[in-house]
Design a protein around this motif. Structure first.
Motif, PDB file in Angstrom:
ATOM      1  N   SER A 160       0.871  -1.261  -0.144  1.00 51.25           N
ATOM      2  CA  SER A 160      -0.015  -0.050  -0.104  1.00 51.25           C
ATOM      3  C   SER A 160       0.886   1.296  -0.051  1.00 51.25           C
ATOM      4  O   SER A 160       2.102   1.219   0.455  1.00 51.25           O
ATOM      5  CB  SER A 160      -0.843   0.101   1.298  1.00 51.25           C
ATOM      6  OG  SER A 160      -0.083   0.064   2.414  1.00 51.25           O
ATOM      7  N   GLU A 161       0.327   2.198  -0.233  1.00 50.46           N
ATOM      8  CA  GLU A 161       1.032   3.470  -0.343  1.00 50.46           C
ATOM      9  C   GLU A 161       1.582   4.072   1.053  1.00 50.46           C
ATOM     10  O   GLU A 161       2.717   4.578   1.368  1.00 50.46           O
ATOM     11  CB  GLU A 161       0.030   4.843  -0.717  1.00 50.46           C
ATOM     12  CG  GLU A 161       0.512   6.178  -0.832  1.00 50.46           C
ATOM     13  CD  GLU A 161       1.671   6.283  -1.773  1.00 50.46           C
ATOM     14  OE1 GLU A 161       2.137   5.416  -2.525  1.00 50.46           O
ATOM     15  OE2 GLU A 161       2.405   7.280  -1.651  1.00 50.46           O
ATOM     16  N   THR A 162       0.561   3.724   1.986  1.00 50.85           N
ATOM     17  CA  THR A 162       1.033   3.821   3.379  1.00 50.85           C
ATOM     18  C   THR A 162       2.191   3.205   3.879  1.00 50.85           C
ATOM     19  O   THR A 162       3.222   3.798   4.431  1.00 50.85           O
ATOM     20  CB  THR A 162      -0.363   3.467   4.586  1.00 50.85           C
ATOM     21  OG1 THR A 162      -1.389   4.168   3.875  1.00 50.85           O
ATOM     22  CG2 THR A 162       0.148   3.809   5.944  1.00 50.85           C
ATOM     23  N   ARG A 177       4.574   2.031   1.887  1.00 52.65           N
ATOM     24  CA  ARG A 177       5.870   2.677   1.007  1.00 52.65           C
ATOM     25  C   ARG A 177       6.253   3.871   1.988  1.00 52.65           C
ATOM     26  O   ARG A 177       7.267   4.143   1.865  1.00 52.65           O
ATOM     27  CB  ARG A 177       5.173   2.881  -0.232  1.00 52.65           C
ATOM     28  CG  ARG A 177       6.270   3.399  -1.320  1.00 52.65           C
ATOM     29  CD  ARG A 177       5.650   3.688  -2.721  1.00 52.65           C
ATOM     30  NE  ARG A 177       5.153   4.956  -2.427  1.00 52.65           N
ATOM     31  CZ  ARG A 177       5.667   6.249  -2.473  1.00 52.65           C
ATOM     32  NH1 ARG A 177       6.954   6.335  -2.112  1.00 52.65           N
ATOM     33  NH2 ARG A 177       5.158   7.172  -2.204  1.00 52.65           N
ATOM     34  N   ARG A 178       5.340   4.777   2.229  1.00 54.66           N
ATOM     35  CA  ARG A 178       5.781   6.056   2.679  1.00 54.66           C
ATOM     36  C   ARG A 178       6.488   6.000   4.336  1.00 54.66           C
ATOM     37  O   ARG A 178       7.438   6.681   4.376  1.00 54.66           O
ATOM     38  CB  ARG A 178       4.451   7.002   3.059  1.00 54.66           C
ATOM     39  CG  ARG A 178       4.061   7.411   1.726  1.00 54.66           C
ATOM     40  CD  ARG A 178       2.977   8.655   1.959  1.00 54.66           C
ATOM     41  NE  ARG A 178       2.533   9.146   0.685  1.00 54.66           N
ATOM     42  CZ  ARG A 178       2.315  10.415   0.678  1.00 54.66           C
ATOM     43  NH1 ARG A 178       2.505  11.374   1.633  1.00 54.66           N
ATOM     44  NH2 ARG A 178       1.779  11.203  -0.651  1.00 54.66           N
ATOM     45  N   HIS A 221       1.094  -3.939   3.873  1.00 57.58           N
ATOM     46  CA  HIS A 221       0.570  -2.698   4.336  1.00 57.58           C
ATOM     47  C   HIS A 221       1.087  -2.378   5.684  1.00 57.58           C
ATOM     48  O   HIS A 221       1.805  -2.996   6.416  1.00 57.58           O
ATOM     49  CB  HIS A 221      -1.054  -3.116   4.609  1.00 57.58           C
ATOM     50  CG  HIS A 221      -1.969  -1.775   4.881  1.00 57.58           C
ATOM     51  ND1 HIS A 221      -1.549  -0.544   4.440  1.00 57.58           N
ATOM     52  CD2 HIS A 221      -3.293  -1.710   5.505  1.00 57.58           C
ATOM     53  CE1 HIS A 221      -2.584   0.147   4.833  1.00 57.58           C
ATOM     54  NE2 HIS A 221      -3.442  -0.455   5.464  1.00 57.58           N
ATOM     55  N   MET A 245       1.305  13.216   6.482  1.00 58.80           N
ATOM     56  CA  MET A 245       0.176  12.958   5.317  1.00 58.80           C
ATOM     57  C   MET A 245      -1.153  13.531   5.522  1.00 58.80           C
ATOM     58  O   MET A 245      -1.810  13.963   4.805  1.00 58.80           O
ATOM     59  CB  MET A 245      -0.034  11.377   5.283  1.00 58.80           C
ATOM     60  CG  MET A 245       1.137  10.468   4.682  1.00 58.80           C
ATOM     61  SD  MET A 245       0.818   8.907   4.143  1.00 58.80           S
ATOM     62  CE  MET A 245       0.067   8.083   5.597  1.00 58.80           C
TER      63      MET A 245
END
Ligand code: NAP
Length: 323
Positions: free
Chosen positions: A120-122, A124-125, A142, A185
């Motif tokens: 997920s983008e979360t 990755r960040r 995730h 974010m």
């Protein structure tokens, strides 16, 4: 309006009192090599696990097994002790044993980040994966620590990160990083990163500058009383993301005299239930909460990631509380 969760001072039931096999047992790589035999005493196939080193202390089975029962899903969630050099084989064996997924805790969150096929983008960040779903043999990662913490803050203080000025103490570790990334974010009003090894906080700030939108909202300070004092008038939410407060004789993560009545204090530590920082904050007239809500919400979000359905939150909360 501040709403105090009624459950925060409840003692957690020791695993031994529950009598459940999953509550007491920690499995190993050897067990995983002979999974049907090793888990033959469980009433349902073990297809979810928390992996860690150590992992015997994990309370995740206490919330996930009641969730599985409440949702009518046949499966057990177990603790699996994997050392770093066992991770690759462990993941392959979980795949072969038809696991739905797993949670990763210390020290695996970074290695699992590198091992998944997608994320997920979360995740990755944050640069770490704490939850993996195995979908048709594909590992999808995730991170539910950050959004779980956000939900816990919302529940504890009826507050959204977007409107808050936040100081993360312990911004050099995984949990502090998760909180700081979530704040960025959500473009919180102000984000102050405090850390003993201040270089780590500077490195994190450099990563977050774009996400937070306005670099003027971001500050880095050393973990020092004077530096904290200069910032705390203009802070709403203080987050303790250090491990201080878990052991008798630990130094104060935030000196008590600096805490003011307007502060919301979120201590990620949850054992003891009334942490030293919480007690100090409440003596100063501030609102304070321990990290149990973060544990609950990251678990609930993991459940939703695996099963794509709403988590049975009541069962999970009761499971954690041992009722
Ligand atoms: P970690 O990666 O080891 O990071 C520890 C952080 O604490 C670092 O910033 C470190 O500073 C700082 N620190 C440690 N000892 C210190 C000391 N004596 N003086 C000053 N700073 C000190 O640990 P983590 O995984 O992020 O976990 C941090 C805490 O959050 C733990 O208490 C953990 O139990 C809790 N946690 C709770 C939940 C939950 O669900 N409630 C989830 C995750 C973590 P340096 O960078 O200088 O080393």
């Amino acid at each position: 309006m501040f709403k105090e969760p009624a459950w925060r001072f409840f003692p957690l039931t020791p695993a031994a009192q529950t009598g459940s096999l999953w509550a007491m047992r920690t499995y190993t790589l050897d067990d995983l090599r002979n999974w049907p035999t090793a888990t033959r005493d469980l009433s349902n196939p073990a297809r979810l696990a928390v992996i860690g080193d150590p992992v015997a202390h994990s309370r995740s089975p206490q919330m996930h097994n009641p969730a599985l029962r409440a949702a009518g899903i046949d499966g057990e969630y177990v603790r699996l002790h994997l050392q770093p050099e066992e991770l690759e084989e462990g993941i392959a064996l979980m795949k072969a044993a038809d696991f739905i997924g797993f949670n990763a805790t210390i020290p695996h969150k970074g290695a699992v980040f590198a091992a998944v096929d997608g994320m997920s983008e979360t995740a990755r960040r944050i640069g770490a994966v704490n939850t993996v779903a195995i979908r048709d043999g594909v590992l999808v990662g995730h991170n539910t620590d950050a959004p779980g913490w956000k939900e816990a803050v919302r529940e504890a203080f009826s507050a959204d990160l977007a409107g808050l000025r936040v100081m993360v103490v312990g911004a050099g570790g995984g949990a502090g990083r998760a909180a700081a990334v979530q704040c960025a974010m959500d473009r919180c009003e102000r984000l102050v990163l405090a850390n003993r090894t201040v270089e780590k906080a500077h490195a994190l700030a450099a990563e977050l500058r774009d996400a937070i939108g306005d670099a003027g909202r971001l500050a880095v300070i050393p973990w020092e009383e004077g530096a904290m004092e200069r910032e705390l008038d203009g802070i709403d939410l203080i987050v303790n993301a250090t491990s201080m407060g878990m052991k008798e004789g630990d130094a104060e993560a935030v000196p008590q005299r600096l805490i003011q009545p307007h502060h919301l204090v979120y201590d990620m530590v949850y054992a003891p239930a009334r942490t030293r920082l919480m007690a100090a904050a409440e003596e100063r007239g501030a609102k304070a909460e321990n990290g149990l809500g973060m544990l609950l919400w990251q678990g609930a979000l993991a459940f939703e990631f695996w099963f794509r359905r709403e988590a049975p939150l009541v069962a999970m909360r009761e499971g954690l509380l041992g009722s």
